[in-house]
Design a protein around this motif. Sequence first.
Motif, PDB file in Angstrom:
ATOM      1  N   ASP A 143       0.946  -1.215   0.119  1.00 33.37           N
ATOM      2  CA  ASP A 143      -0.030   0.135  -0.060  1.00 33.37           C
ATOM      3  C   ASP A 143       0.888   1.348  -0.212  1.00 33.37           C
ATOM      4  N   ARG A 144       1.871   1.157   0.750  1.00 34.07           N
ATOM      5  CA  ARG A 144       3.088   2.316   0.756  1.00 34.07           C
ATOM      6  C   ARG A 144       3.571   2.518  -0.373  1.00 34.07           C
ATOM      7  N   PHE A 145       3.814   1.576  -0.927  1.00 36.42           N
ATOM      8  CA  PHE A 145       4.785   1.471  -2.506  1.00 36.42           C
ATOM      9  C   PHE A 145       3.750   2.500  -3.474  1.00 36.42           C
ATOM     10  N   PHE A 146       2.300   1.883  -3.366  1.00 38.94           N
ATOM     11  CA  PHE A 146       1.616   2.353  -4.452  1.00 38.94           C
ATOM     12  C   PHE A 146       1.111   3.872  -3.929  1.00 38.94           C
ATOM     13  N   ARG A 147       1.077   4.173  -2.761  1.00 39.20           N
ATOM     14  CA  ARG A 147       0.943   5.589  -2.465  1.00 39.20           C
ATOM     15  C   ARG A 147       2.007   6.616  -3.115  1.00 39.20           C
ATOM     16  N   ILE A 148       3.039   6.010  -2.966  1.00 37.10           N
ATOM     17  CA  ILE A 148       4.461   6.772  -3.472  1.00 37.10           C
ATOM     18  C   ILE A 148       4.268   6.888  -4.850  1.00 37.10           C
ATOM     19  N   ILE A 149       3.941   5.762  -5.647  1.00 39.06           N
ATOM     20  CA  ILE A 149       4.067   5.850  -6.991  1.00 39.06           C
ATOM     21  C   ILE A 149       2.854   6.612  -7.664  1.00 39.06           C
ATOM     22  N   GLN A 150       1.685   6.943  -7.016  1.00 37.09           N
ATOM     23  CA  GLN A 150       0.561   7.674  -7.343  1.00 37.09           C
ATOM     24  C   GLN A 150       0.945   8.916  -7.188  1.00 37.09           C
ATOM     25  N   SER A 151       1.588   9.319  -6.041  1.00 40.31           N
ATOM     26  CA  SER A 151       2.203  10.883  -5.788  1.00 40.31           C
ATOM     27  C   SER A 151       3.037  11.310  -6.736  1.00 40.31           C
ATOM     28  N   SER A 152       3.962  10.626  -7.275  1.00 44.16           N
ATOM     29  CA  SER A 152       5.020  10.668  -8.154  1.00 44.16           C
ATOM     30  C   SER A 152       4.504  11.156  -9.359  1.00 44.16           C
ATOM     31  N   ILE A 153       3.459  10.130  -9.926  1.00 45.41           N
ATOM     32  CA  ILE A 153       2.948  10.460 -11.011  1.00 45.41           C
ATOM     33  C   ILE A 153       1.986  11.770 -11.103  1.00 45.41           C
ATOM     34  N   GLU A 154       1.365  12.134 -10.077  1.00 49.19           N
ATOM     35  CA  GLU A 154       0.567  13.272  -9.884  1.00 49.19           C
ATOM     36  C   GLU A 154       1.435  14.459  -9.788  1.00 49.19           C
ATOM     37  N   ASN A 155       2.708  14.416  -9.396  1.00 53.36           N
ATOM     38  CA  ASN A 155       3.702  15.647  -9.342  1.00 53.36           C
ATOM     39  C   ASN A 155       4.499  15.471 -10.576  1.00 53.36           C
ATOM     40  N   VAL A 156       4.183  15.674 -11.660  1.00 53.23           N
ATOM     41  CA  VAL A 156       5.072  15.483 -12.834  1.00 53.23           C
ATOM     42  C   VAL A 156       6.319  16.488 -12.371  1.00 53.23           C
ATOM     43  N   ASP A 157       7.366  15.982 -13.143  1.00 51.47           N
ATOM     44  CA  ASP A 157       8.597  16.830 -13.169  1.00 51.47           C
ATOM     45  C   ASP A 157       9.615  16.176 -14.067  1.00 51.47           C
ATOM     46  N   THR A 158      10.840  16.980 -14.250  1.00 55.90           N
ATOM     47  CA  THR A 158      11.643  16.409 -15.401  1.00 55.90           C
ATOM     48  C   THR A 158      12.308  15.241 -14.878  1.00 55.90           C
ATOM     49  N   LEU A 206      13.236   8.597 -14.187  1.00 56.53           N
ATOM     50  CA  LEU A 206      14.074   8.089 -13.466  1.00 56.53           C
ATOM     51  C   LEU A 206      13.381   7.612 -12.029  1.00 56.53           C
ATOM     52  N   VAL A 207      12.729   8.588 -11.432  1.00 55.36           N
ATOM     53  CA  VAL A 207      11.798   8.101 -10.076  1.00 55.36           C
ATOM     54  C   VAL A 207      10.921   6.976 -10.581  1.00 55.36           C
ATOM     55  N   LEU A 208      10.258   7.156 -11.422  1.00 54.94           N
ATOM     56  CA  LEU A 208       9.441   6.003 -11.514  1.00 54.94           C
ATOM     57  C   LEU A 208       9.993   4.694 -11.716  1.00 54.94           C
ATOM     58  N   SER A 209      10.818   4.623 -12.692  1.00 49.93           N
ATOM     59  CA  SER A 209      11.708   3.180 -13.180  1.00 49.93           C
ATOM     60  C   SER A 209      12.227   2.701 -11.681  1.00 49.93           C
TER      61      SER A 209
END
Length: 308
Positions: free
Chosen positions: A137-152, A156-159
């Motif tokens: 659950d924690r992993f997916f919360r972080i993944i969702q957050s990283s996608i919602e806050n798009v940056d350059t 790298l972050v997603l991979s």
Amino acid sequence: MAIRNIDVAKDNLTFGKLNDVSYRSFSHMASFYGRFMEPHRHEGYFQLHYIDFGYINLNLDDSVNLTPKVPLLILTPPSAPHSFFTTNETTGHVLTVRESLITPIIEKLYHSNPNIILNKAVFLSFAENSEIKKNIDRFFRIIQSSIENVDTDQDLVLSHLVQSLFSYILCKREFKDSLTVAPMVNGDLTIFQNFIKLIEANYHKQLSVPDYARLLSITDSKLKDMCRRFSSLPPKRMIFERVLLEAKRRLVYSDRSINQIAADLGFTDPSYFARFFVRCVGQTPSQWRKRSKNMQHIYQDIHHITTV
């Protein structure tokens, strides 16, 4: 009808310039593709379904009509077909990740027998209050957050996030206990891994054990010894198991005739294919197909009843 390939990049469901990662909530994917998902695979991508609530009826690889307990992880490699039906309240997450990001992790963690993950779909149910559920659950919360806050740095972050998630799952005792994993042994691993890759590339050509030994530039006896140490199966059985897996897949998920499937898998004599299948499975190919199609019809009837 061939097994459908779904390219998440072409469906504009991936993130980043390299189209390496697709993340969507399960509800979003169900609204996009439907709650009754027809048989399909994802060439070039591993897919991880995490169902955290609800009901799922699953056809996975060569197994049909599974109703595993939720919470649930389903890991499908690029070659594995799958289909499912879920009710409207079913929720979760879906990650579809380019295989080049995941294969090195599998080869490192399961280096004595990577084939157990690289070519075969697996699933794992676990307790609602378990540590593994809390961490996923924690992993997916972080993944969702990283996608919602798009940056350059998103690629790298997603991979790194998805690699960390896959590493965590593949390392868990609960996951390893659901597999039959050969013990890790040092020596000749590279050659053995190359043998597995050669089987995957050539299983439909009816190559013999001496043929594979020549391709690996080793003797037959050395190949047999490595397979005994690293997989506990003789090389001929390993080859047969891969041919049998593909035969089951095509009987379940395609409408090609049994003679055509036999030819696709390198059998010049359909009757020999039938004898091979009976010897391995205990049923004729037509009996296996009939049983599987009956389960598919039940599956479709459930979908029809729930949508009228």
